[in-house]
Design a protein around this motif. Structure first.
Motif, PDB file in Angstrom:
ATOM      1  N   GLN A   1      -0.266   6.365   6.094  1.00  0.00           N
ATOM      2  CA  GLN A   1      -1.416   6.374   6.991  1.00  0.00           C
ATOM      3  C   GLN A   1      -2.403   5.268   6.624  1.00  0.00           C
ATOM      4  OE1 GLN A   1      -3.776   9.945   6.840  1.00  0.00           O
ATOM      5  NE2 GLN A   1      -4.648   9.620   8.866  1.00  0.00           N
ATOM      6  N   ALA A   2      -2.650   5.101   5.319  1.00  0.00           N
ATOM      7  CA  ALA A   2      -3.560   4.051   4.867  1.00  0.00           C
ATOM      8  C   ALA A   2      -3.015   2.665   5.208  1.00  0.00           C
ATOM      9  CB  ALA A   2      -3.788   4.172   3.362  1.00  0.00           C
ATOM     10  N   ALA A   3      -1.700   2.481   5.062  1.00  0.00           N
ATOM     11  CA  ALA A   3      -1.094   1.186   5.383  1.00  0.00           C
ATOM     12  C   ALA A   3      -1.209   0.881   6.871  1.00  0.00           C
ATOM     13  CB  ALA A   3       0.371   1.181   4.950  1.00  0.00           C
ATOM     14  N   LEU A   4      -0.999   1.889   7.723  1.00  0.00           N
ATOM     15  CA  LEU A   4      -1.126   1.679   9.170  1.00  0.00           C
ATOM     16  C   LEU A   4      -2.565   1.363   9.555  1.00  0.00           C
ATOM     17  CD1 LEU A   4       1.245   4.437  10.605  1.00  0.00           C
ATOM     18  CD2 LEU A   4       1.571   1.953  10.695  1.00  0.00           C
ATOM     19  N   ARG A   5      -3.503   2.028   8.918  1.00  0.00           N
ATOM     20  CA  ARG A   5      -4.924   1.738   9.175  1.00  0.00           C
ATOM     21  C   ARG A   5      -5.241   0.286   8.822  1.00  0.00           C
ATOM     22  NH1 ARG A   5     -10.228   4.717   8.487  1.00  0.00           N
ATOM     23  NH2 ARG A   5      -9.013   6.603   8.791  1.00  0.00           N
TER      24      ARG A   5
ATOM     25  N   ALA B   1      -0.236  -3.087  -7.155  1.00  0.00           N
ATOM     26  CA  ALA B   1      -0.478  -3.464  -5.758  1.00  0.00           C
ATOM     27  C   ALA B   1      -1.969  -3.564  -5.486  1.00  0.00           C
ATOM     28  CB  ALA B   1       0.170  -2.446  -4.821  1.00  0.00           C
ATOM     29  N   SER B   2      -2.755  -2.626  -6.002  1.00  0.00           N
ATOM     30  CA  SER B   2      -4.207  -2.687  -5.828  1.00  0.00           C
ATOM     31  C   SER B   2      -4.784  -3.953  -6.461  1.00  0.00           C
ATOM     32  CB  SER B   2      -4.867  -1.451  -6.442  1.00  0.00           C
ATOM     33  OG  SER B   2      -4.575  -0.296  -5.697  1.00  0.00           O
TER      34      SER B   2
ATOM     35  N   ALA C   1      -6.646   2.363   1.325  1.00  0.00           N
ATOM     36  CA  ALA C   1      -5.524   1.521   0.913  1.00  0.00           C
ATOM     37  C   ALA C   1      -5.392   1.497  -0.598  1.00  0.00           C
ATOM     38  CB  ALA C   1      -5.698   0.108   1.458  1.00  0.00           C
ATOM     39  N   HIS C   2      -6.515   1.413  -1.312  1.00  0.00           N
ATOM     40  CA  HIS C   2      -6.472   1.382  -2.770  1.00  0.00           C
ATOM     41  C   HIS C   2      -6.218   2.756  -3.373  1.00  0.00           C
ATOM     42  CE1 HIS C   2      -7.370  -2.775  -3.479  1.00  0.00           C
ATOM     43  NE2 HIS C   2      -8.441  -2.739  -2.726  1.00  0.00           N
TER      44      HIS C   2
ATOM     45  N   VAL D   1       0.827  -1.202   0.000  1.00  0.00           N
ATOM     46  CA  VAL D   1       0.000   0.000   0.000  1.00  0.00           C
ATOM     47  C   VAL D   1       0.862   1.254   0.000  1.00  0.00           C
ATOM     48  CG1 VAL D   1      -1.732   1.293   1.314  1.00  0.00           C
ATOM     49  CG2 VAL D   1      -1.893  -1.204   1.147  1.00  0.00           C
ATOM     50  N   SER D   2       2.005   1.201   0.694  1.00  0.00           N
ATOM     51  CA  SER D   2       2.806   2.408   0.916  1.00  0.00           C
ATOM     52  C   SER D   2       4.108   2.420   0.121  1.00  0.00           C
ATOM     53  CB  SER D   2       3.117   2.549   2.408  1.00  0.00           C
ATOM     54  OG  SER D   2       3.778   1.393   2.898  1.00  0.00           O
TER      55      SER D   2
END
Length: 590
Positions: free
Chosen positions: A176-180, A256-257, A248-249, A166-167
């Motif tokens: 931030q999206a990857a941590l979520r 990756a998506s 994330a996407h 994601v990152s």
């Protein structure tokens, strides 16, 4: 407690060594990529994945010829003292699907994640190819592991390999999206592990085959089933546990998506299938299965409507993933045998796995095509895609074919999956799922029509392209989309031929026309801009009916924003555990 029934000791089968090779191959690839580094990581992946595809085919052939489950006992020790690897038909299907999609993604990403000639090593390409191999290895372990603890380890490896994808770009919003994603997935892991501990304490083993013989409908089984199922739903991003999926996407690279949407979420879904169909078929109840189907229905409706409200193509495809995940859970109530009081392997399960394969190939192709449009234009704003069809016809064709496949047009895999599940709904008397299955295609058609109307719109001047995309990448996306659309033809062997209708028959053409028209009406009413108007047309224009539809769309959009907050999502996990456990207990008591 009465004596527990036991199974005869298992032994390694003749083709069992193939399962070890399927695990070792990606593991060796990861170590080779880390050791060789630089541009060699891509070369390792491009050698290992085709070899894995050949190996997956050999495993499938061996299963058909031997007509029994392939087993390999690690160290020669049989469960419960040892660990067993097992491959049945479901495992073989998922292994083959995974390698096909990964090969398509690898070909697509050759250009994007190519190490520049003037540098010995670049971070993003090196990490992408290494993580791609790690995701593949973790998925293979999920499909082959024979006990719940090894499945837990494999699922965690899958999470830790998927999160960095994601990152890859390293921007703050992607981190931030990857941590979520990571934190919410870990919440799901805690629930899953709590349930596994309860089962081990009660029955003395976590081996799937042994648990299938020992588990009984009692309090500890109900609690374990509720905890483990909820944890897996969080990892699968089934509504309302999808708080991590859209962000994330949004920032992840297209390749990756494609991996996350087509494959990673399928790992936890596969574990739900193993838990419900193989470990606890007599513990789970019809009311609990209906709950999963209801969540799937909500995912289809909410995901599709919010997809129609998106301004970016990639976010639209991300929300369509949320909607398509819902279809995967419609099979659970349809597979329930009310007479026997248990889930059974039958037409509904076959339809569910056909839906998985169709979704994996179509959604990978769609994400890849969306990524190509972003790379070529420098943006993916849906309102500004006029002229893309003329500038990028192969890419637009890939989107169109993937959209048709997701809509369930003959001879797509989704069409055959829907036919099998409709037969199951008719045979079980669950008529309400017929409405969901038939109506869901209209919702899917809504966002497909919206995208196609945007890219097919004419343009007075030539489309300015900031980058010329790779022809190989376009072909990879097109092949995956086409394979999804033609999947029913490949499935003619295992399924009755009468299920496949003539796509040019008046009934099928009429159904397709009705679905497309229904989708066009949804897009006309719910999208932010007029479907066939200019870029200046907004949702404020139109009559009272249009304004009413827009108000409904906004309400769904606001509801989605509320549901994806941490507070709501965390409480939803606890509520789901309580609700699932209550339905299991109440159904048995009545």
């Amino acid at each position: 407690m009465s004596a527990l029934p036991t199974l005869a000791p298992e032994a390694t089968t003749a083709g069992g060594y193939l399962l070890v090779l399927m695990l070792v191959l990606p593991l060796v690839g990861v170590f080779a990529a880390l050791t060789l580094g630089g541009r060699n990581a891509r070369r390792v992946a491009m050698l290992a994945i085709p070899a894995g595809l050949a190996l997956a085919v050999v495993i499938g052939v061996e299963l058909v010829q031997s007509d029994r489950t392939l087993v390999y006992l690690l160290g020669g020790w049989a469960p419960p003292l040892g660990i067993a690897l097992r491959a049945d038909g479901l495992s073989a299907v998922m292994l083959l699907t995974t390698t096909v999609v990964l090969l398509g993604v690898a070909l697509f990403a050759r250009e994007e994640f190519n190490t520049p000639e003037n540098v010995p090593e670049a971070r993003a390409p090196f990490m992408f190819w290494t993580l791609l191999l790690a995701v593949w290895g973790a998925l293979n372990a999920v499909f082959l592991a024979g006990d719940l603890f090894t499945l837990y380890v494999a699922l965690e490896l899958l999470t830790f390999a998927g999160v960095p994808l994601v990152s890859l770009e390293g921007r703050p919003e992607t981190l931030q999206a990857a941590l979520r994603y990571l934190l919410f997935a870990l919440f799901g892991s805690v629930l899953y592990m709590l349930g596994a501990v309860l089962l081990y304490g009660a029955y003395g083993t976590l081996d799937i085959a042994l648990l299938a013989e020992r588990v009984r409908p009692e309090a500890v089984s109900f609690v374990a089933a509720a905890l483990m199922t909820t944890g897996l739903l969080a990892k699968t991003a089934l509504f309302p546990f999808h708080l991590w999926l859209p962000p994330a996407h949004a920032g992840a690279p297209a390749a990756a998506s494609a991996v996350l949407s087509a494959l990673v979420v399928k790992g936890s879904w596969f574990l739900v299938v193993r838990l419900w169909f193989d470990v606890m078929p007599g513990v789970v109840t019809l009311s609990a299965a209906q709950l999963l189907g209801a969540l799937g229905t909500a995912a289809i409706v909410v995901g599709s409507i919010v997809a129609l409200r998106q301004e970016r193509l990639k976010l639209l495809v991300a929300y369509s993933t949320m909607a398509q995940i819902g279809y995967l859970f419609l099979m659970f109530p349809l597979a329930f045998d009310s007479a026997g009081g248990a889930l059974v392997h039958g037409a509904a399960l076959t339809g569910g796995f056909l839906q998985v394969i169709s979704h994996a190939t179509a959604k990978a192709g769609m994400f890849m095509a969306a990524g190509l449009i972003y790379a070529a234009l420098g943006h993916d704003r849906i309102a500004d895609l006029a002229g893309v069809a003329r500038a990028m016809p192969v890419t637009v064709l890939a989107i169109a074919l993937a959209g048709l496949a997701l809509m369930g047009v003959v001879p797509s895999g989704a069409y055959l999956a829907k036919k099998l599940m409709l037969d199951a709904a008719d045979g079980s008397g669950q008529w309400w799922w017929t409405i969901v299955l038939q109506g869901g295609a209209v919702f899917t058609a809504g966002y497909v029509v919206l995208v196609l109307a945007s890219v097919l719109r004419g343009r007075s001047e030539p489309m300015p392209l900031v980058k010329r995309v790779s022809r190989l990448s376009e072909i990879a996306a097109l092949v995956l989309s086409t394979s999804s659309l033609l999947l029913a033809l490949a499935a003619l062997g295992p399924v009755p031929g009468e299920l496949i209708a003539n796509p040019l028959a008046p009934k099928e053409l009429g159904t397709l026309l009705a679905v497309v028209l229904g989708g066009a009406l949804l897009a006309l009413g719910l999208s932010r801009r007029s479907l066939f108007g200019s870029g200046a047309d907004t949702e404020a224009n139109g009559g009272s009916l249009r304004r009413s539809a827009v108000a409904v769309g906004k309400a769904f959009e606001l509801a989605d924003q509320l549901i994806r907050r941490w507070q709501f999502a965390s409480i939803s996990l606890l509520v789901m555990v309580a609700l699932m456990g209550g339905l299991l207990v109440s159904s048995v008591s009545t």
